[in-house]
Design a protein around this motif. Structure first.
Motif, PDB file in Angstrom:
ATOM      1  N   GLY A 190      -3.540   8.755  -5.095  1.00  0.00           N
ATOM      2  CA  GLY A 190      -2.858   7.554  -4.086  1.00  0.00           C
ATOM      3  C   GLY A 190      -3.826   6.925  -3.204  1.00  0.00           C
ATOM      4  O   GLY A 190      -3.609   5.469  -3.386  1.00  0.00           O
ATOM      5  N   GLU A 208      -4.266   2.944  -4.105  1.00  0.00           N
ATOM      6  CA  GLU A 208      -4.061   1.967  -3.052  1.00  0.00           C
ATOM      7  C   GLU A 208      -5.146   1.121  -2.419  1.00  0.00           C
ATOM      8  O   GLU A 208      -4.798  -0.176  -2.308  1.00  0.00           O
ATOM      9  N   LYS A 261       5.570  -3.466  -4.046  1.00  0.00           N
ATOM     10  CA  LYS A 261       6.084  -2.241  -4.119  1.00  0.00           C
ATOM     11  C   LYS A 261       6.184  -1.524  -5.122  1.00  0.00           C
ATOM     12  O   LYS A 261       6.840  -1.858  -6.126  1.00  0.00           O
ATOM     13  N   ASP A 294       1.538   0.927  -7.027  1.00  0.00           N
ATOM     14  CA  ASP A 294       0.734   2.126  -6.865  1.00  0.00           C
ATOM     15  C   ASP A 294       0.941   3.261  -7.836  1.00  0.00           C
ATOM     16  O   ASP A 294       0.088   3.894  -8.558  1.00  0.00           O
TER      17      ASP A 294
END
Lengths: 422, 422
Positions: free
Chosen positions: B106, B110, B119, B122
């Motif tokens: 993550g 990111e 949104k 990722d």
């Protein structure tokens, strides 16, 4: 000057008033036709029958809301009812009353009605003639019936009419106890004695048969006994609950065809037996849960805060918060569920949904009551909701052309009052 | 120039396209969480993954709708996946994939994402890195994914993304048959071979796990296999029906919180177990009846009038009549019932009801699809409904700020296509 009334004697120098509440179906409409439970409650809007001694050996019937103002010499009435073979001025007549005998009066009554009579006035006049001659015989009287209930909106106006008339006539002929006069200007209403309510209810049911043909008996039972009544498969059960619920009642002003709506649901049940059966079962469960909630001693009775009265939800309602008790939250959810199910079986209407949406924007749940397709919508109002908040909702609803009024649901049944005429 | 592709060999001079449809839930949303049946169908709007040979020993990921355009040297990717202990470029890896291992990427992902990333980008990038390295290993490729599906509208866009990517990568590495090129400008799409669809579906499910944590598997199954799928208590059954249904899909443009909606229904079920249980049962019966209708050889397949195709209902739809077959009348009633039940359990929304009311004024029934509380609304369009009538409905809906498009439901699943690069 206080004065006790003698029982059983005609009260010729008295003016007698009897008032009977309307009814709302809290839950179970339509599904009840398919064998499930329905719950109905008295609606604190009254139809009042006033009976006073007549003049000139005549009978006057004044129904201002129906555009009816008729005066008959007693001789004419005697002729009518003799033609109908119906004169039997004793309450015992209830047992021998045959439904088929009255429709032949239709032509006579229609001819009597003036230009101003509202649709349905003929049935109201026929029911009056039946109740009047059966209960009082041929006494000269002047009868006036007025009502706070809209006609044909599913609020039991015809039952309240029959109950108020029956109770008024029975009280006028001395069959029902009347209150002692207190000499004050304000009327004293007293509940009809429990034993006599049943008599009122039976007479009123006969009147309903003239107006409706085959009434279920729910409306006159609720109007007579008040409070809350459960109805399942022809069985009427009075619930010993006196919890008044606060409601907003909104009239869509949209007329509806009850028979067509009931038939439509029946056809859909034939096409989708499993799914519709499950929906009826869901409506039944909702009605049973409403009964359970109403029978639970609770915080819903309003007034002072009691032990156990917990506010479990505080939601915004416009600029004001809405405090809801746990029971109110549960009842509101049941109202929302019931309305969804009624929409699902096809008996809602754009006007009904519009009202539901407006009240939902204030965090207040609504459902149609009665046949649907128009008619009236019930909105449960939490007891702690301020009158300012209720006003805001009403303004919004009225801006869309709906008429609405706050009412107490589940209160008293038929009541009587009297006044000595000088 | 026609050219047959060899199986199993990398196709470095090929551009491979794979497209996967979205999905709609026809019935059973929410209740399915409580153990009842749901029916989902492929939605004829596609997500397309294009895989072509890379340049400069790098991997390019281009997701224009998510604002993602990333390029990594293969060495960097090797480092990432080695850190994640995940490099295993064989389809067999599916069996050993552990859900917990990828979230640690993550932070890396990111950091890679630019300012323009939408949104959720990722998760899409993480799922890509997993599928790419697992299926292709470290081959230089350029991957672009575009979609006709709105993101986050409950139309299975993430599953279609994973299915298209999985199929594209599997086809690129030779695991899936590709069509013979016909030399024409027009692409030839062929269905993925039945045996290989299952492989695509399993990979896509792993991708979905990265994006959603604990997906039900419905979305990727529908997107992979197409047509109609029934889901009950974790069991997915493909329905051997190829009847396409004509639908209007309207996006409320209202975002929703699926988790909160599901939790709200669960809480209500705890508060009113009997009534909610009966509602879930009703939804189950509706889903089962929808399945029965879809599996009945019928007039719903459109095109020429066949034996047995009787028009049973002719209703006005604006200036044009709506001809409905018996099956369409039944399906529309089920849609209305299902929407009522969804409203009853509290997952509707003002925007959804507004759409239902608009289409109902054209005698067309609608229901929310997916989580509700916003999202999309399905309107069943009878096959005989003229495109002029559909246009009128669309104009009305768009005037209220909704966006809508006609789509075929229940069509093909994942397909592939290819092009030799000169």
């Amino acid at each position: 000057m206080a004065m006790a009334m003698a029982m059983g004697a005609p009260r010729e120098q008295l003016r007698v008033d009897a008032r009977a509440p309307g009814k709302v179906i809290l839950s179970g409409e339509h599904a009840v036709v398919h064998g499930t439970s329905a719950v109905a409650a008295a609606l604190g809007l009254y139809t009042t029958a006033t009976i006073r001694p007549g003049v000139d050996d005549g009978c006057v019937l004044d129904l201002p809301q129906l555009g009816v103002n008729l005066k008959w010499p007693l001789k004419v009435i005697e002729e009518i009812v003799t033609q109908g073979h119906l004169l039997d001025p004793k309450p015992a007549h209830v047992a021998s009353y045959a439904e088929s005998e009255w429709p032949q009066l239709g032509a006579f009554v229609e001819q009597q009605l003036g230009l101003h009579a509202v649709k349905g006035a003929d049935a109201a006049v026929t029911a009056f003639l039946f109740l009047y001659t059966s209960i009082l015989g041929l006494q000269p009287v002047t009868v006036r019936v007025t009502s706070e209930l809209p006609v044909g909106a599913g609020l039991g106006s015809s039952a309240a009419y029959c109950v108020a008339l029956s109770a008024g006539l029975l009280a006028y002929c001395g069959e029902i106890d009347l209150p002692q006069e207190n000499g004050a200007d304000r009327k004293t209403w007293i509940d009809v004695n429990e034993k006599k309510i049943d008599l009122v209810n039976r007479w009123a049911f006969e009147g309903e048969r003239i107006i409706h043909g085959r009434p279920s008996g729910i409306d006159n039972t609720v109007s007579s006994f008040g409070y809350v009544v459960k109805f399942k498969q022809g069985q009427i059960t009075r619930l010993h609950t006196q919890l008044p619920l606060r409601m907003l009642l909104t009239n869509t002003q949209v007329g509806r065809n009850t028979k067509a709506l009931v038939a439509g649901v029946g056809e859909r049940a034939l096409r989708h037996p499993a799914a519709m059966g499950a929906i009826f079962k869901a409506i039944d469960e909702i009605a049973e849960e409403v009964v359970t909630i109403l029978l639970t001693p609770s915080e819903n009775s309003g007034g002072e805060k009691k032990k156990g009265e917990e506010i479990v939800s505080t939601e915004e309602c416009g600029p004001h918060p809405v405090f809801k008790t746990e029971q109110e939250v549960r009842l509101q959810e049941l109202v929302e569920m019931n309305q969804g199910l009624l929409q699902g079986i096809g008996v809602s209407h754009l006007s009904i949904e519009s009202i539901c949406q407006i009240t939902a924007s204030y965090r207040l749940q609504s459902k149609l009551t009665g046949a649907g397709g128009g008619g009236c919508v019930l909105t449960l109002l939490p007891h702690k909701l301020s009158s300012t908040s209720v006003e805001l909702v009403k303004v919004d609803l009225e801006a869309k052309g709906f008429s609405c009024f706050e009412a107490v649901i589940g209160g008293n049944g038929v009541q009587v009052s009297c006044q000595t005429l000088s």
